[in-house]
Design a protein around this motif. Structure first.
Motif, PDB file in Angstrom:
ATOM      1  N   LEU A   4      62.480  17.610   8.253  1.00  0.00           N
ATOM      2  CA  LEU A   4      62.261  17.083   6.914  1.00  0.00           C
ATOM      3  C   LEU A   4      61.177  16.014   6.960  1.00  0.00           C
ATOM      4  O   LEU A   4      60.238  16.010   6.169  1.00  0.00           O
ATOM      5  N   ILE A   5      61.330  15.099   7.910  1.00  0.00           N
ATOM      6  CA  ILE A   5      60.346  14.043   8.113  1.00  0.00           C
ATOM      7  C   ILE A   5      59.782  14.190   9.517  1.00  0.00           C
ATOM      8  O   ILE A   5      60.525  14.401  10.470  1.00  0.00           O
ATOM      9  N   VAL A  33      53.436   7.667  18.891  1.00  0.00           N
ATOM     10  CA  VAL A  33      54.853   8.048  18.823  1.00  0.00           C
ATOM     11  C   VAL A  33      55.003   9.274  17.927  1.00  0.00           C
ATOM     12  O   VAL A  33      54.535   9.286  16.789  1.00  0.00           O
ATOM     13  N   SER A  34      55.648  10.291  18.446  1.00  0.00           N
ATOM     14  CA  SER A  34      55.972  11.482  17.653  1.00  0.00           C
ATOM     15  C   SER A  34      57.488  11.581  17.536  1.00  0.00           C
ATOM     16  O   SER A  34      58.201  11.408  18.528  1.00  0.00           O
ATOM     17  N   LEU A  35      57.943  11.844  16.325  1.00  0.00           N
ATOM     18  CA  LEU A  35      59.386  11.844  16.051  1.00  0.00           C
ATOM     19  C   LEU A  35      59.640  12.710  14.827  1.00  0.00           C
ATOM     20  O   LEU A  35      58.838  12.732  13.894  1.00  0.00           O
ATOM     21  N   SER A  36      60.749  13.425  14.840  1.00  0.00           N
ATOM     22  CA  SER A  36      61.107  14.238  13.682  1.00  0.00           C
ATOM     23  C   SER A  36      62.595  14.109  13.401  1.00  0.00           C
ATOM     24  O   SER A  36      63.394  13.834  14.309  1.00  0.00           O
ATOM     25  N   VAL A  37      62.950  14.296  12.124  1.00  0.00           N
ATOM     26  CA  VAL A  37      64.348  14.278  11.706  1.00  0.00           C
ATOM     27  C   VAL A  37      64.555  15.452  10.761  1.00  0.00           C
ATOM     28  O   VAL A  37      63.843  15.575   9.756  1.00  0.00           O
ATOM     29  N   ALA A  38      65.496  16.309  11.084  1.00  0.00           N
ATOM     30  CA  ALA A  38      65.785  17.467  10.241  1.00  0.00           C
ATOM     31  C   ALA A  38      66.745  17.075   9.121  1.00  0.00           C
ATOM     32  O   ALA A  38      67.437  16.059   9.197  1.00  0.00           O
ATOM     33  N   ARG A  39      66.787  17.893   8.088  1.00  0.00           N
ATOM     34  CA  ARG A  39      67.712  17.649   6.983  1.00  0.00           C
ATOM     35  C   ARG A  39      69.154  17.672   7.512  1.00  0.00           C
ATOM     36  O   ARG A  39      69.551  18.587   8.219  1.00  0.00           O
ATOM     37  N   GLY A  40      69.913  16.645   7.193  1.00  0.00           N
ATOM     38  CA  GLY A  40      71.294  16.555   7.642  1.00  0.00           C
ATOM     39  C   GLY A  40      71.474  16.014   9.039  1.00  0.00           C
ATOM     40  O   GLY A  40      72.598  15.877   9.505  1.00  0.00           O
ATOM     41  N   GLU A  41      70.383  15.671   9.714  1.00  0.00           N
ATOM     42  CA  GLU A  41      70.453  15.190  11.097  1.00  0.00           C
ATOM     43  C   GLU A  41      70.366  13.667  11.133  1.00  0.00           C
ATOM     44  O   GLU A  41      69.689  13.046  10.318  1.00  0.00           O
ATOM     45  N   ALA A  42      71.049  13.061  12.111  1.00  0.00           N
ATOM     46  CA  ALA A  42      70.949  11.625  12.356  1.00  0.00           C
ATOM     47  C   ALA A  42      70.292  11.409  13.715  1.00  0.00           C
ATOM     48  O   ALA A  42      70.783  11.907  14.727  1.00  0.00           O
ATOM     49  N   VAL A  43      69.186  10.696  13.716  1.00  0.00           N
ATOM     50  CA  VAL A  43      68.458  10.392  14.946  1.00  0.00           C
ATOM     51  C   VAL A  43      68.543   8.892  15.192  1.00  0.00           C
ATOM     52  O   VAL A  43      68.250   8.085  14.301  1.00  0.00           O
ATOM     53  N   ARG A  72      54.643  13.229   7.764  1.00  0.00           N
ATOM     54  CA  ARG A  72      54.803  14.299   6.782  1.00  0.00           C
ATOM     55  C   ARG A  72      56.238  14.352   6.283  1.00  0.00           C
ATOM     56  O   ARG A  72      57.177  14.217   7.072  1.00  0.00           O
ATOM     57  N   LEU A  73      56.377  14.554   4.982  1.00  0.00           N
ATOM     58  CA  LEU A  73      57.670  14.800   4.366  1.00  0.00           C
ATOM     59  C   LEU A  73      57.628  16.207   3.796  1.00  0.00           C
ATOM     60  O   LEU A  73      56.817  16.499   2.908  1.00  0.00           O
TER      61      LEU A  73
END
Length: 334
Positions: A4-5, A33-43, A72-73
């Motif tokens: 998602l993000i 820094v590269s990082l991603s968070v999927a919908r419904g995920e907690a990082v 990106r969103l």
């Protein structure tokens, strides 16, 4: 899972012009820094104070402009959005602050502060506000009768619930929780964490949970990213990172965390000295000046994030060295 993000090679530096715009070295808060968070995920984003955690959260939300890289969103670069598109972005990304005492205006009723976002984004009429506020308070476990109270009439845990209700009012997809329980008593922490976990499950929220409290991160997060001096040292599934940490920095952090299992012995790994200045970081691996396993080659080049297991990556040139096997300890550490 689809992100998602997503942040790609994100960098942020502050200053660099000095007094009257002359001299001075820039302070590097984030470096590629590269990082991603999927919908419904907690990082979970962890590291010592000064590692760049809060800066990362603010850059992801667009509150602080990046010096390099992109965010990106849903595939759209947020820096490119203007006008109404930017307003829509702000609605989809919200922040829960660290300090529940200073994040609320003491002169305004709770109902007015929760309603701010609804009115700003045209999500409710003034006639609809009382009902919407009551629903949001119920969602975070507070009676609707509390809507007309002032912040000083609430405890710290209740204030943080109000802050969460305010963030949820505009229906966000992505939530940055920046040390949201660090100012609360332990028993209250557990209640607020349970609330965040429940909201994430019910609303499908993507969440970046920033904390220095590793047991808290382990209880809430699916994946963990470990930052040191603005660089990612290790990232992967929470179970893998906590059970078999591969980077020396991660292992040192975990060795300092409280051990709640009396049957499991843990040796303490002491870090050498203080963190270097972000204005003058070491060459090569930025952690090498404090690392018990460092060798001369660690100064030569910045280590890439190499695969250490399914979804698990580590930035260490010695990650495959038998001396750094997960069950080993550096000489002289207990």
């Amino acid at each position: 899972m689809t992100a998602l993000i997503e942040a790609t090679n994100l960098s942020k530096q502050f200053g660099g012009r000095g007094l009257f715009g002359l001299g001075g070295k820039p302070v590097r808060a984030l470096c590629e820094v590269s990082l991603s968070v999927a919908r419904g995920e907690a990082v979970g984003l962890v590291g010592e104070s000064g590692s760049g955690k809060s800066t990362m959260g603010r850059v992801l939300l667009g509150l602080t402009p990046a010096s390099g890289g992109s965010v990106r969103l849903d595939g759209t670069v947020i820096a490119n959005l203007k006008g109404e598109a930017a307003r829509g972005l702000r609605r989809r990304m919200q922040l829960v602050f660290q300090d529940p005492y200073s994040s609320l205006d003491p002169r305004r009723r709770v109902s007015a502060q929760i309603a701010d976002g609804l009115l700003a984004h045209g999500l409710a009429t003034r006639a609809e506000i009382p009902g919407r506020v009551a629903t949001l308070l119920d969602q975070v476990g507070l009676p609707k009768a509390h809507a007309d109270r002032y912040p000083h009439e609430f405890s710290g845990g209740q204030r943080q619930r109000i802050g969460i209700a305010r963030a949820l009012a505009v229906g966000p997809d992505f939530l940055v929780a920046d040390e949201p329980v660090s100012a609360l008593d332990v028993s209250v922490q557990a209640q607020v964490l349970a609330l965040l976990a429940d909201l994430r499950a019910r609303l499908g929220l993507a969440m970046l949970f920033i904390s220095h409290d590793l047991p808290v991160v382990r209880s809430l997060c699916d994946r963990v990213v470990v930052l040191y001096l603005g660089r990612v040292m290790e990232e992967g599934p929470a179970a893998a990172v906590f059970e078999r940490p591969r980077h020396p920095y991660t292992r040192a952090l975990l060795s300092a965390a409280p051990n709640i299992d009396p049957l499991r012995r843990r040796r303490r790994i002491l870090l050498r000295g203080d963190p270097p200045s972000p204005a003058n970081p070491p060459s090569g691996c930025v952690f090498r000046t404090r690392c018990a396993w460092a060798v001369a080659a660690c100064a030569d080049a910045v280590p890439a994030l190499d695969v250490a297991g399914p979804g698990h990556r580590v930035a260490c040139i010695r990650v495959d060295d038998p001396e750094l096997a997960p069950d080993t300890q550096p000489d002289g550490h207990q």
